[in-house]
Design a protein around this motif. Structure first.
Motif: not given
Length: 131
Positions: A47-52, A54-55
């Motif tokens: 849940m700490d990742l904001k966008n693709d 970062q994923r």
């Protein structure tokens, strides 16, 4: 040059080796796919990742530190090279068998040298177009 009767067995063994390597490659690919899936899941549910971006970075980090994944990738590269060499050896044996059969026909007087040269040229031409 091997005796003509030895080629079918040698060709069958070489084809079997290619199949064995292919089977090993499929097993390693399944392992890699499992690691990829686990990395995707870890990145998707963070849940700490904001966008693709970062994923994708998180997925890359997960795979980078996974020693089993790195070993599987190394194994896949090694097996791919092994398979290429096994396929080249198989093709070499098949070509040698073709030449040996043509030479045997020539030795028995069933085909003049010009006919053998023509057959070899036809064989090479078919090989170039993938027949």
């Amino acid at each position: 040059m091997e005796e003509l009767s030895h080629y079918p067995t040698a060709i069958a063994k070489a084809a079997q080796r290619v199949n064995e390597i292919d089977s090993q490659l499929m097993a390693v690919q399944q392992q890699i796919d499992r690691f990829d899936g686990n990395a995707d899941r870890a990145a998707a549910f963070d849940m700490d990742l904001k966008n693709d971006a970062q994923r994708k970075a998180r997925r890359f980090e997960v795979l980078l530190v996974n020693q089993e994944y790195q070993q599987a990738m190394d194994t896949q590269m090694r097996l791919s090279a092994e398979k290429a060499n096994a396929l080249a050896h198989l093709e070499y044996l098949r070509n040698q068998f073709s030449v040996a059969k043509l030479e045997a026909r020539l030795a028995m007087g069933k085909a003049p040298p010009s006919a053998i040269a023509h057959q070899l040229t036809d064989f090479e031409s078919r090989e170039l177009v993938g027949l």
